[in-house]
Each structure stands twice: as C-alpha cells, then as structure tokens.
Design a protein around this motif. Structure first.
Motif, PDB file in Angstrom:
ATOM      1  N   GLY A  69       1.037  -1.202   0.204  1.00 45.00           N
ATOM      2  CA  GLY A  69       0.278   0.089  -0.209  1.00 45.00           C
ATOM      3  C   GLY A  69       0.270   1.766  -0.107  1.00 45.00           C
ATOM      4  O   GLY A  69       0.660   2.680  -0.073  1.00 45.00           O
ATOM      5  N   LEU A  70       1.478   0.995   0.170  1.00 45.39           N
ATOM      6  CA  LEU A  70       2.641   2.092  -0.057  1.00 45.39           C
ATOM      7  C   LEU A  70       2.924   2.657  -1.084  1.00 45.39           C
ATOM      8  O   LEU A  70       3.198   2.059  -2.701  1.00 45.39           O
ATOM      9  N   PRO A  71       3.033   4.419  -2.096  1.00 43.09           N
ATOM     10  CA  PRO A  71       3.481   4.942  -3.085  1.00 43.09           C
ATOM     11  C   PRO A  71       4.539   4.411  -3.585  1.00 43.09           C
ATOM     12  O   PRO A  71       5.302   3.527  -3.179  1.00 43.09           O
ATOM     13  N   ASN A  72       4.650   4.293  -5.151  1.00 46.51           N
ATOM     14  CA  ASN A  72       5.075   3.781  -5.593  1.00 46.51           C
ATOM     15  C   ASN A  72       6.567   5.091  -6.068  1.00 46.51           C
ATOM     16  O   ASN A  72       5.793   6.357  -5.857  1.00 46.51           O
ATOM     17  N   TRP A  73       7.304   4.659  -5.771  1.00 43.03           N
ATOM     18  CA  TRP A  73       8.727   5.689  -5.733  1.00 43.03           C
ATOM     19  C   TRP A  73       8.357   6.131  -7.141  1.00 43.03           C
ATOM     20  O   TRP A  73       8.830   5.010  -8.357  1.00 43.03           O
ATOM     21  N   PRO A  74       8.358   7.377  -7.524  1.00 40.87           N
ATOM     22  CA  PRO A  74       8.050   7.986  -8.373  1.00 40.87           C
ATOM     23  C   PRO A  74       9.006   7.877  -9.830  1.00 40.87           C
ATOM     24  O   PRO A  74       9.115   8.204 -11.065  1.00 40.87           O
ATOM     25  N   TRP A  75      10.597   7.024  -9.468  1.00 43.28           N
ATOM     26  CA  TRP A  75      11.873   7.120  -9.921  1.00 43.28           C
ATOM     27  C   TRP A  75      12.477   5.567 -10.347  1.00 43.28           C
ATOM     28  O   TRP A  75      13.243   5.582 -10.952  1.00 43.28           O
ATOM     29  N   ASN A  76      11.430   4.547 -10.237  1.00 45.53           N
ATOM     30  CA  ASN A  76      11.224   3.356 -10.158  1.00 45.53           C
ATOM     31  C   ASN A  76      12.481   2.860 -11.794  1.00 45.53           C
ATOM     32  O   ASN A  76      10.793   3.250 -12.453  1.00 45.53           O
ATOM     33  N   GLY A  77      13.264   2.655 -12.011  1.00 52.84           N
ATOM     34  CA  GLY A  77      13.504   2.098 -12.856  1.00 52.84           C
ATOM     35  C   GLY A  77      14.149   3.164 -13.607  1.00 52.84           C
ATOM     36  O   GLY A  77      14.420   3.214 -15.013  1.00 52.84           O
ATOM     37  N   ALA A 116      22.378  -2.486   5.516  1.00 59.95           N
ATOM     38  CA  ALA A 116      22.631  -4.578   5.665  1.00 59.95           C
ATOM     39  C   ALA A 116      22.310  -4.974   3.816  1.00 59.95           C
ATOM     40  O   ALA A 116      22.170  -5.879   3.681  1.00 59.95           O
ATOM     41  N   CYS A 117      22.066  -4.203   3.163  1.00 59.07           N
ATOM     42  CA  CYS A 117      21.657  -4.246   1.934  1.00 59.07           C
ATOM     43  C   CYS A 117      22.430  -3.946   0.706  1.00 59.07           C
ATOM     44  O   CYS A 117      22.053  -4.038   0.011  1.00 59.07           O
ATOM     45  N   PRO A 118      23.686  -4.524   0.761  1.00 56.22           N
ATOM     46  CA  PRO A 118      24.699  -3.797  -0.191  1.00 56.22           C
ATOM     47  C   PRO A 118      24.578  -5.067  -1.498  1.00 56.22           C
ATOM     48  O   PRO A 118      24.685  -4.632  -2.809  1.00 56.22           O
ATOM     49  N   GLY A 119      24.046  -5.713  -1.473  1.00 55.55           N
ATOM     50  CA  GLY A 119      23.812  -6.991  -2.320  1.00 55.55           C
ATOM     51  C   GLY A 119      22.398  -6.394  -3.398  1.00 55.55           C
ATOM     52  O   GLY A 119      22.572  -6.854  -4.711  1.00 55.55           O
ATOM     53  N   SER A 120      21.415  -6.241  -2.426  1.00 57.77           N
ATOM     54  CA  SER A 120      20.650  -5.324  -3.514  1.00 57.77           C
ATOM     55  C   SER A 120      20.728  -4.249  -4.747  1.00 57.77           C
ATOM     56  O   SER A 120      19.971  -2.981  -4.951  1.00 57.77           O
ATOM     57  N   MET A 121      21.737  -3.541  -4.120  1.00 58.10           N
ATOM     58  CA  MET A 121      21.659  -2.006  -4.524  1.00 58.10           C
ATOM     59  C   MET A 121      23.146  -2.244  -6.365  1.00 58.10           C
ATOM     60  O   MET A 121      23.580  -2.805  -6.375  1.00 58.10           O
ATOM     61  N   GLY A 122      22.507  -1.123  -6.690  1.00 54.59           N
ATOM     62  CA  GLY A 122      23.215  -1.364  -7.936  1.00 54.59           C
ATOM     63  C   GLY A 122      24.893  -0.566  -7.841  1.00 54.59           C
ATOM     64  O   GLY A 122      25.577  -0.152  -6.939  1.00 54.59           O
ATOM     65  N   CYS A 123      25.598  -1.082  -8.885  1.00 60.34           N
ATOM     66  CA  CYS A 123      26.988  -0.042  -9.038  1.00 60.34           C
ATOM     67  C   CYS A 123      26.915   1.293  -9.339  1.00 60.34           C
ATOM     68  O   CYS A 123      26.209   1.382  -9.808  1.00 60.34           O
ATOM     69  N   ARG A 124      27.891   1.512  -9.510  1.00 62.74           N
ATOM     70  CA  ARG A 124      27.991   3.305  -9.786  1.00 62.74           C
ATOM     71  C   ARG A 124      28.122   3.324 -10.975  1.00 62.74           C
ATOM     72  O   ARG A 124      27.450   3.983 -10.666  1.00 62.74           O
ATOM     73  N   LEU A 125      27.733   3.127 -12.216  1.00 65.20           N
ATOM     74  CA  LEU A 125      27.846   2.619 -13.333  1.00 65.20           C
ATOM     75  C   LEU A 125      26.221   2.001 -13.459  1.00 65.20           C
ATOM     76  O   LEU A 125      26.432   1.787 -15.147  1.00 65.20           O
ATOM     77  N   CYS A 126      25.795   1.096 -12.825  1.00 64.17           N
ATOM     78  CA  CYS A 126      24.653   1.065 -13.393  1.00 64.17           C
ATOM     79  C   CYS A 126      23.889   1.749 -14.021  1.00 64.17           C
ATOM     80  O   CYS A 126      23.398   2.537 -13.321  1.00 64.17           O
ATOM     81  N   PRO A 127      23.118   2.112 -15.654  1.00 61.96           N
ATOM     82  CA  PRO A 127      22.454   2.748 -16.274  1.00 61.96           C
ATOM     83  C   PRO A 127      20.707   2.743 -15.801  1.00 61.96           C
ATOM     84  O   PRO A 127      20.445   4.012 -16.112  1.00 61.96           O
ATOM     85  N   ARG A 128      20.591   1.906 -15.038  1.00 63.42           N
ATOM     86  CA  ARG A 128      19.159   2.322 -13.944  1.00 63.42           C
ATOM     87  C   ARG A 128      18.972   2.044 -12.484  1.00 63.42           C
ATOM     88  O   ARG A 128      19.942   1.301 -12.540  1.00 63.42           O
ATOM     89  N   ILE A 129      17.702   2.609 -11.692  1.00 63.77           N
ATOM     90  CA  ILE A 129      17.532   2.889 -10.645  1.00 63.77           C
ATOM     91  C   ILE A 129      17.459   1.335 -10.001  1.00 63.77           C
ATOM     92  O   ILE A 129      15.958   0.410 -10.343  1.00 63.77           O
TER      93      ILE A 129
END
Length: 148
Positions: free
Chosen positions: A5-13, A71-84
């Motif tokens: 029920g949380l709002p979608n973050w406006p810049w997903n992807g 403690a969620c570094p595994g699910s985060m993108g790298c510095r050069l990832c083209p999308r969020i």
C-alpha cells in the motif's frame, strides 16, 4: 506492520541522470558506499565525497548508519548501473518519507529491505539525515504526492 500500500517511488527504473538533485546526490553516495563495501574499502570515506560536494559532509555519518543498519549492499546497484534498482528506489522512498517525518511509512519502506530490528535501527539516522538535508536546502521529492 503492513508493507503493502506504499506509493510507488516516482523514478523506479529511471536513469540516475533523470533524478532531482537531492535524490541524485544520495544515490551517488549510496552507490559509492556499496562499491567500497563490496571491494573491502572504507565505506564512510567513499560516501562522504559526493555529500561534501553538496555541502552535506556532516550527513555522512547518518547515511552510513542507515546503510549499515539495513545491510543491503547486495541488492543495490553499482556506480555505473544505468537504471535505479528496486532496492535503491525503496531506500530513497524511505529516506524521502523520513525527511517529512512520516515515520510509519518510512519504517514500512525500510521493512521491505531488512528485518524489523534493522529497519527500526535505521529510523533514527534516517530522520537525522532528512533534517540535515532540509537544513542544507535539499528536499527529497514527497513520495506521498508524487505521481508515477
């Protein structure tokens, strides 16, 4: 606590270049922290540089505390990832909610990333980070009013 029920973050992807300045600096700092964590570097030092460039050097400790608690570094993108990544979007959603002191909703967002104890531990530093950003004139988008 329900995490639906949380709002979608406006810049997903979205591409990182499409972000407003406040979100862009946080994403850059988060990705720097994650990269340093994965490579065995000094995460606090890594995330401090993007924050200092925006006059937010004092916020480095608070952001570091949020990231360590979740403690969620595994699910985060790298510095050069083209999308969020979805995890980055959820983290930025939680930080945006925390900046507006909507604690319940921010906690619900953090619960999507971590177990309850870790999500609760992230709340205090997230509120402090939001306050420091607000004092520096950097306002995150209001996720409760944004449309996707």
């Amino acid at each position: 606590m329900a995490t639906r029920g949380l709002p979608n973050w406006p810049w997903n992807g979205a591409a990182p270049d499409e972000l407003p300045p406040a979100e862009a600096v946080l994403l850059d700092a988060i990705r720097s922290w994650v990269e340093a964590t994965r490579n065995g570097g000094a995460p606090l030092v890594a995330l401090r540089l993007p924050l200092v460039t925006e006059g937010l050097g004092e916020a480095a400790g608070a952001l570091d505390a949020v990231l360590r608690a979740l403690a969620c570094p595994g699910s985060m993108g790298c510095r050069l990832c083209p999308r969020i990544t979805p995890a980055e979007g959820t983290l930025l959603l939680g930080l945006g909610l925390a900046q507006r002191a909507t604690r319940r909703e921010a906690l619900a967002a953090f619960l999507q990333l971590a177990p309850p104890a870790a999500a609760y531990a992230a709340m205090g530093p997230a509120l402090a980070l939001g306050l420091m950003m607000r004092r520096s004139g950097l306002l995150l988008a209001n996720p409760l009013r944004a449309t996707s």
